[in-house]
Design a protein around this motif. Structure first.
Motif, PDB file in Angstrom:
ATOM      1  N   HIS A 171     -16.284  15.277  -6.223  1.00 56.26           N
ATOM      2  CA  HIS A 171     -16.745  16.491  -5.737  1.00 56.26           C
ATOM      3  C   HIS A 171     -15.770  17.650  -5.866  1.00 56.26           C
ATOM      4  O   HIS A 171     -16.810  18.942  -5.639  1.00 56.26           O
ATOM      5  N   MET A 177      -3.769  18.660   0.788  1.00 55.85           N
ATOM      6  CA  MET A 177      -3.745  18.653  -0.637  1.00 55.85           C
ATOM      7  C   MET A 177      -5.238  17.243  -0.777  1.00 55.85           C
ATOM      8  O   MET A 177      -5.941  17.995  -1.485  1.00 55.85           O
ATOM      9  N   LYS A 178      -5.502  16.949   0.064  1.00 51.26           N
ATOM     10  CA  LYS A 178      -6.564  15.622  -0.528  1.00 51.26           C
ATOM     11  C   LYS A 178      -7.781  16.039   0.313  1.00 51.26           C
ATOM     12  O   LYS A 178      -7.561  16.761   1.362  1.00 51.26           O
ATOM     13  N   LYS A 179      -8.879  14.924  -0.121  1.00 47.42           N
ATOM     14  CA  LYS A 179     -10.086  15.401   0.317  1.00 47.42           C
ATOM     15  C   LYS A 179      -9.979  15.357   1.553  1.00 47.42           C
ATOM     16  O   LYS A 179      -9.565  14.107   1.954  1.00 47.42           O
ATOM     17  N   THR A 180     -10.337  15.405   2.685  1.00 46.62           N
ATOM     18  CA  THR A 180     -10.628  15.598   3.499  1.00 46.62           C
ATOM     19  C   THR A 180     -11.334  14.194   3.980  1.00 46.62           C
ATOM     20  O   THR A 180     -12.202  13.649   3.761  1.00 46.62           O
ATOM     21  N   ARG A 235     -10.927  23.656  -4.717  1.00 44.77           N
ATOM     22  CA  ARG A 235     -11.643  22.759  -3.580  1.00 44.77           C
ATOM     23  C   ARG A 235     -10.276  21.781  -3.479  1.00 44.77           C
ATOM     24  O   ARG A 235      -9.533  22.100  -3.767  1.00 44.77           O
ATOM     25  N   GLU A 236     -11.009  21.472  -2.139  1.00 48.13           N
ATOM     26  CA  GLU A 236     -10.298  19.993  -1.279  1.00 48.13           C
ATOM     27  C   GLU A 236      -9.712  19.382  -2.687  1.00 48.13           C
ATOM     28  O   GLU A 236     -10.669  18.560  -3.588  1.00 48.13           O
ATOM     29  N   GLY A 237      -8.173  18.381  -3.508  1.00 44.84           N
ATOM     30  CA  GLY A 237      -8.548  17.118  -3.631  1.00 44.84           C
ATOM     31  C   GLY A 237      -8.297  18.563  -5.608  1.00 44.84           C
ATOM     32  O   GLY A 237      -8.186  17.184  -6.216  1.00 44.84           O
ATOM     33  N   THR A 273     -17.645   9.694   2.881  1.00 39.78           N
ATOM     34  CA  THR A 273     -16.519  10.918   2.225  1.00 39.78           C
ATOM     35  C   THR A 273     -17.599  11.331   1.079  1.00 39.78           C
ATOM     36  O   THR A 273     -18.358  12.443   0.229  1.00 39.78           O
ATOM     37  N   GLN A 275      -6.681  21.799  -6.011  1.00 41.31           N
ATOM     38  CA  GLN A 275      -5.837  22.913  -4.971  1.00 41.31           C
ATOM     39  C   GLN A 275      -4.214  23.214  -6.024  1.00 41.31           C
ATOM     40  O   GLN A 275      -4.198  24.406  -6.435  1.00 41.31           O
ATOM     41  N   GLN A 325      -8.996   8.552  -3.762  1.00 42.35           N
ATOM     42  CA  GLN A 325      -9.941   9.829  -3.596  1.00 42.35           C
ATOM     43  C   GLN A 325     -11.156   9.890  -4.259  1.00 42.35           C
ATOM     44  O   GLN A 325     -10.853   9.950  -5.432  1.00 42.35           O
ATOM     45  N   ASP A 331      -2.753   9.235  -3.261  1.00 39.42           N
ATOM     46  CA  ASP A 331      -3.936   9.965  -3.746  1.00 39.42           C
ATOM     47  C   ASP A 331      -5.129   9.491  -4.252  1.00 39.42           C
ATOM     48  O   ASP A 331      -6.660  10.045  -4.100  1.00 39.42           O
TER      49      ASP A 331
END
Lengths: 350, 350
Positions: free
Chosen positions: B215, B1-4, B306-308, B132, B310, B211, B209
């Motif tokens: 984004h 679920m986290k941004k890559t 988007r990632e993060g 990132t 969801q 991040q 979490d």
């Protein structure tokens, strides 16, 4: 000789706590109390008062941006405190870039158990230094760590300022024949702190030179523009380290006349007692300038007319000889290479 | 679920020292060595490479400016380390102002004796988080304090970013009827750290979490402009404190539906075991948004793609009732006032 500091009358407000606890760093009720009743109350200005996660500012064109953490011990010393030092240190880094200091952030890491009265005095130091330097604290942060995991208080300031329109400060612009100037006497800050640590503070009246320097750098830029090649403030590592770095970065030589180095008599004497070379002792209200030879005398004259610059002097020249090395020439003609400070002679001096 | 996260392969260079000593904070030879061979080598970019007292940057118009110190303990935790947290934390404060994060300062206060390998891992965390988040470290500072006067490493970052042209983020713009959103599940960072401190980290796979959030915030501003009223990331003090502050600052009411609060099952279970209310547990990769009612569903849909984001959800509304208070409504119709965090349940969580 120092710039007249703005002295404020700021009695501490009545509070229902007299030490700082972990709860003051929680982000909750106690943090809000500390901020509302103490920090925002004292440092108020239009931007800070908005209290968002960050400040909204506006710039048009080039700015300088810098950061410094301050861990000086003791926190209170002859001539200043860590709060004042933190403002002046970052203001001066901006000044050294040829910028007009404008906006500062202020972040504290407090050790649990710090007396509120001490925290207040640090904050008043911040406010007085901001008033003297004409800069604003616009955003901040406060963290608290457990007893024994910090040391009273550490302060970080970061700063932003628009570049002076005539500034072109870069070591690459230094040329053979340029003159090397200092704005005042050496080693005062470091020796004030060392004297206090060694219990010698009652036998002398040496005070830290902590002060903001843009009251000197900006008039130099107004008057001499790009004939000012380079500024640098010799804090940790002292003038010796800055001279060495400048010679290394330019791959030119620098020759310094020992007899021309301004130093207060008491400071020189204490350096001998403590076995310290004033070239490596930290300064907090002093800068080195490299300027075109034709303006060197005028630059010194300009500084000497201003508070904090009365002891400005030309101390040496840039040469094509001995590239990459700074050389100290003694009164009787001896010469020695100035090396960078090895090890640490004065930990936590700033 | 986290941004890559960008994962870098950065083996530590061969060095002739394996712990950090006071000399590395002297400003002299060892400081230069640490900077040249380690810090500048790893974090290099055009601005940092100039190595002046500050960075020269250029902006045109409004920017946000913010600062944060990080004292998290332990320094390495499931899902990240203090270096990564320090970058993401300041990037997120900029994002919460409606800014496009661009430039960061980086200041370390290191405790003498820190293993070089640990310092390296923190630096790699900084570099990965910068990659990132697409931001640059442009200026920095390193201080070293004696053993027992710090705790491994404290990190301060300050940051600057231009405001998004459509951003108009201000609590004063919040109106009755607006919807309150969160970008993801609550309490994950705080519980990851607490689980590690309590030795429970092997019984679960909860990760911080941490991040960067721009984004998610920037596409919201692109799409919905000033229908986005307010952003805030609930770090220390948790979502409960942010809701309380928002109700207080707007003098409007906020009603939150407990059933709509996203929370990972394992995190919820650990909150019960540890006796913690997830509303007050710190988050490091989550934000609250207040948006106009007509765009609330679309905003959630955008974040969920988007990632993060969801698990983004609408969790409540702004009301004219109970002005100045945030109220939590339980599934069975119970109501309680959400108060600000009192005391400190999780010291040094960030």
């Amino acid at each position: 000789m120092k710039k007249t500091k703005v002295q404020l009358h700021c009695p501490m407000p009545k509070l229902d706590f007299d030490i700082i606890t972990l709860g003051h760093g929680s982000g909750g009720v106690l943090t809000n109390k500390l901020l509302d009743e103490v920090v925002f109350e004292l440092l108020q200005n239009d931007t800070l008062d908005k209290r968002h996660d960050g400040a909204t500012l506006s710039y048009d064109g080039p700015v300088a941006f810098t950061t410094d953490s301050f861990v000086v011990s003791p926190v209170f010393f002859p001539g200043g405190n860590i709060g004042e030092l933190a403002v002046n240190g970052t203001v001066n880094d901006l000044a050294m870039c040829g910028a007009i200091p404008q906006h500062l952030s202020l972040a504290f890491i407090v050790e649990e158990g710090l007396k509120m009265a001490e925290f207040w005095d640090v904050l008043v130091g911040v406010k007085e230094a901001c008033a003297t330097a004409e800069v604003k604290i616009v955003t901040g942060d406060t963290k608290v760590v457990e007893r024994g995991k910090g040391d009273k208080i550490f302060v970080n300031t970061s700063g932003i300022g628009q570049l002076h329109p005539k500034a072109a400060i870069a070591s690459q612009r230094i040329q053979p024949g340029d003159k090397v100037l200092v704005s005042g006497p050496l080693a005062t800050h470091g020796i004030a702190i060392m004297a206090q640590r060694e219990g010698l503070e009652f036998e002398n009246n040496i005070e830290s030179d902590t002060q903001s320097l843009h009251h000197l750098t900006l008039p130099l830029l107004d008057e001499f523009g790009d004939q000012v090649r380079f500024f640098r403030d010799p804090t940790r590592g002292g003038l010796g380290t800055v001279l060495t770095e400048t010679a290394r970065d330019t791959q030119l030589g620098i020759t310094i006349e020992q007899a021309d180095l301004p130093i207060q008599e008491q400071v020189g004497a204490l350096c001998e007692v403590l076995g310290l070379d004033p070239l490596y002792v930290a300064n907090e209200g002093l800068f080195m300038a490299v300027v075109a030879p034709e303006v060197a005398e005028k630059a010194v004259a300009l500084m000497r007319q201003r508070e904090g610059g009365q002891k400005a002097a030309i101390i040496g020249s840039v040469t094509e000889e001995h590239p990459g090395k700074a050389i100290l020439r003694s009164g009787i003609g001896g010469r020695r290479v100035i090396n960078m400070l090895v090890g640490e002679q004065l930990p936590r001096i700033c």
